[in-house]
Design an enzyme around this catalytic site. Structure first.
Site, PDB file in Angstrom:
ATOM      1  N   LEU A  40       9.414  67.818  19.447  1.00 30.02           N
ATOM      2  CA  LEU A  40      10.160  67.329  20.593  1.00 30.02           C
ATOM      3  C   LEU A  40       9.758  68.095  21.850  1.00 30.02           C
ATOM      4  CD1 LEU A  40      13.636  67.170  18.810  1.00 30.02           C
ATOM      5  CD2 LEU A  40      12.176  65.211  19.410  1.00 30.02           C
ATOM      6  N   GLY A  42       8.265  66.613  24.729  1.00 33.14           N
ATOM      7  CA  GLY A  42       7.362  65.889  25.606  1.00 33.14           C
ATOM      8  C   GLY A  42       6.187  66.721  26.102  1.00 33.14           C
ATOM      9  N   LYS A  53       2.282  78.162  31.537  1.00 35.76           N
ATOM     10  CA  LYS A  53       2.899  79.395  32.051  1.00 35.76           C
ATOM     11  C   LYS A  53       2.650  80.558  31.105  1.00 35.76           C
ATOM     12  CE  LYS A  53       4.015  76.789  35.249  1.00 35.76           C
ATOM     13  NZ  LYS A  53       3.225  75.695  34.661  1.00 35.76           N
ATOM     14  N   SER A 144       4.770  61.068  31.784  1.00 32.83           N
ATOM     15  CA  SER A 144       3.501  60.681  32.394  1.00 32.83           C
ATOM     16  C   SER A 144       2.340  61.279  31.616  1.00 32.83           C
ATOM     17  CB  SER A 144       3.444  61.177  33.847  1.00 32.83           C
ATOM     18  OG  SER A 144       3.542  62.592  33.893  1.00 32.83           O
ATOM     19  N   GLY A 179      -9.985  68.266  41.747  1.00 29.64           N
ATOM     20  CA  GLY A 179      -8.609  68.106  42.196  1.00 29.64           C
ATOM     21  C   GLY A 179      -8.003  69.439  42.586  1.00 29.64           C
ATOM     22  N   GLU A 186      -3.481  75.910  39.006  1.00 28.49           N
ATOM     23  CA  GLU A 186      -2.875  76.768  37.994  1.00 28.49           C
ATOM     24  C   GLU A 186      -3.844  77.028  36.845  1.00 28.49           C
ATOM     25  OE1 GLU A 186       1.897  75.797  38.588  1.00 28.49           O
ATOM     26  OE2 GLU A 186       0.903  75.277  36.707  1.00 28.49           O
ATOM     27  N   ALA A 320       9.590  68.442  36.024  1.00 27.50           N
ATOM     28  CA  ALA A 320      10.465  68.525  34.860  1.00 27.50           C
ATOM     29  C   ALA A 320      11.920  68.712  35.251  1.00 27.50           C
ATOM     30  CB  ALA A 320      10.018  69.671  33.949  1.00 27.50           C
ATOM     31  N   HIS A 321      12.178  69.547  36.265  1.00 25.92           N
ATOM     32  CA  HIS A 321      13.566  69.802  36.634  1.00 25.92           C
ATOM     33  C   HIS A 321      14.210  68.596  37.314  1.00 25.92           C
ATOM     34  CE1 HIS A 321      10.735  71.599  39.533  1.00 25.92           C
ATOM     35  NE2 HIS A 321      11.552  71.205  40.481  1.00 25.92           N
ATOM     36  N   HIS A 443      19.337  95.146  48.740  1.00 20.93           N
ATOM     37  CA  HIS A 443      18.155  95.872  49.227  1.00 20.93           C
ATOM     38  C   HIS A 443      17.738  96.935  48.210  1.00 20.93           C
ATOM     39  CE1 HIS A 443      15.523  97.995  52.043  1.00 20.93           C
ATOM     40  NE2 HIS A 443      16.088  99.118  51.627  1.00 20.93           N
TER      41      HIS A 443
END
Length: 464
Positions: A40, A42, A53, A144, A179, A186, A320-321, A443
């Site tokens: 599962l 995708g 990543k 996609s 491209g 990435e 994705a988000h 800070h």
């Protein structure tokens, strides 16, 4: 007793699909999810966001150790070497853990996994692995796939797509990326860090189409400094396999003399297209638009009652988000609640080094709508970034000149992907630049640069 097998049947288990299925089940609806992969999640979990990543992180660690960059911090490493098999092993471990996690969540929430490829046989029926299921609501969330380059055959040995680029068995001497978008940069970054010479060929006059113009220029400058050879305004007219490598023929986008480039690996990364082939949409009474997408209304409903669509198969950014938020919203709409996604406030991130992130309008888009104020703050002046010698990039805040409402935020910084969350949340609540400027930030932290950029909109930055 209902004539339907399910209240909700989701086609596709990517981020939008699995989230829609889980949320529908949480709302008390009998739910199933059809998925043809053996796992599962995708594209995102299997061959997209997650494995890329993993490699980006691993390759970054390798570059730091191998290049001697840590020596200035008092960390000296002699003889650092690459174990590419182990690096791939870490990638696969991450994928296995997260895809298995989705399967656990399905079981926990009583979502039935229909294993096989789904196709419509009617407006409320689909066939999966030879069996027909009837559902009161069907959600298309098929994601996609890679957009092919006409005339170029991907063999995933020498000429690869994004999936093949994740699985190279050795570091290529020279990789040419066709491209200059997010995926190409990435994956090009992964192999450049591991030792490859990387050439990026982009048809447009700048890389990262769709992003803020100033950000695009800064990114190109930083990538070139890292060793990328970036050829913009250049089109690829031919790619031929030649022995263990390939030869590309390129020429100026506006026309001109052709040249050839030899490569060990060619990565085709010109974009993605909606996965609608094989769904038999016509049998459900649906058609796609000129871009191959399924048109929907504000509630994610298609032209056929009871059929909904989300994620990469509908108009909007292929993120994705975005699909996850739409998954929650469509499930809530099906359940009779009010599910909403603010498509004007969807952040995007490029996970290169430094990271590049943006939300809302670019400066160019904002100026087309009216008068704006812009504040900018360099990471070079941020105390945390300065302390750890991590000073590449800047933060840019774009606000309406009259109302001061924030219209867009763009960040180039090592942790831009994390910093952009505050900007997105502020914009969701209709914040002004003054709101951000007068919010106390811990800070020393990188997000202080966002505060200072907002102060710069007011003309009152402290540290520049």
């Amino acid at each position: 007793m209902s004539d339907y097998d399910f209240d909700v049947l989701v086609i596709g288990s990517g981020p939008g699909g699995y989230v829609a299925a889980i949320r529908a089940a949480q709302l008390g609806l009998k739910t199933a999810c059809a998925e043809s992969r053996e796992t599962l999640g995708g594209t995102c979990l299997n061959v997209g966001c997650i494995p890329s990543k993993a490699l980006l992180h691993s390759s970054h660690l390798y570059e730091e150790a191998h290049s001697g960059a840590l020596a200035k911090f008092g960390v000296k490493i002699d003889g650092a070497s690459l174990d590419l098999d182990a690096m791939h092993g870490q990638r696969l471990k991450a994928v296995k853990g997260l895809t298995g996690g989705i399967e656990f969540l399905f079981k926990k929430n009583k979502v039935e996994w229909l294993k096989g490829r789904a196709a419509f046989t009617g407006k409320d029926t689909v066939e999966v692995a030879g069996k027909t299921y009837r559902a009161k609501n069907i959600v298309i969330a098929t994601g996609s796939s890679v957009t092919p380059l006409p005339g170029v055959t991907v063999d995933n040995e020498v000429i690869v797509d994004s999936t093949g680029a994740l699985e190279l068995a050795k570091v290529p001497g020279h990789m040419v990326v066709i491209g200059g978008g997010v995926i190409g940069l990435e994956l090009g970054s992964v192999w450049r860090r591991l030792g490859a010479q990387v050439t990026v060929v982009e048809y447009l006059d700048q890389i990262l189409p769709g992003m803020d113009g100033e950000v695009r220029k800064e990114a190109a400058k930083l990538f070139k400094k890292q060793g990328f050879d970036i050829k913009t305004s250049t089109k690829v007219t031919k790619v031929e396999r030649k022995g263990d490598g390939a030869v590309l023929t390129v020429e100026p986008a506006a026309g001109g003399e052709a040249q050839t480039i030899e490569a060990d690996v060619v990565l085709v990364a010109i974009g993605r297209r909606p996965n609608t082939d094989g769904l038999a949409l016509d049998k459900a009474g649906l058609a796609v638009n000129q871009r191959g997408q399924i048109d929907i209304d504000h509630d994610f409903a298609t032209a056929v009652p009871g059929i909904w669509a989300i994620g990469d198969v509908v108009p909007g950014p292929m993120l994705a988000h975005k699909a996850e938020d739409e998954g929650i919203a469509v499930a809530e709409n099906i359940a009779g609640l009010t599910g909403i996604v603010n498509h004007d406030v969807i952040p995007s991130v490029v996970y290169t080094s430094p990271e590049i992130a943006g939300v809302g309008l670019t400066e160019e888009q904002a100026k087309e709508r009216g008068e704006v104020k812009v504040g900018k703050f360099p990471m070079l002046a941020n105390s945390r970034a300065k302390t750890i010698d991590d000073t590449a990039g800047f933060v840019k805040v774009i606000a309406d000149a009259k109302s001061d409402r924030v219209l867009g935020v763009w960040i180039v910084a090592s942790v831009a992907g994390t910093m952009i969350a505050q900007a997105a949340q502020a914009m969701e609540f209709g914040a002004t630049s003054e709101d951000i400027a007068y919010t106390c930030h811990a800070h020393p932290t990188h997000p202080e640069a966002l505060k200072e950029a907002a102060m710069a909109v007011q003309g009152l930055p402290i540290h520049i």
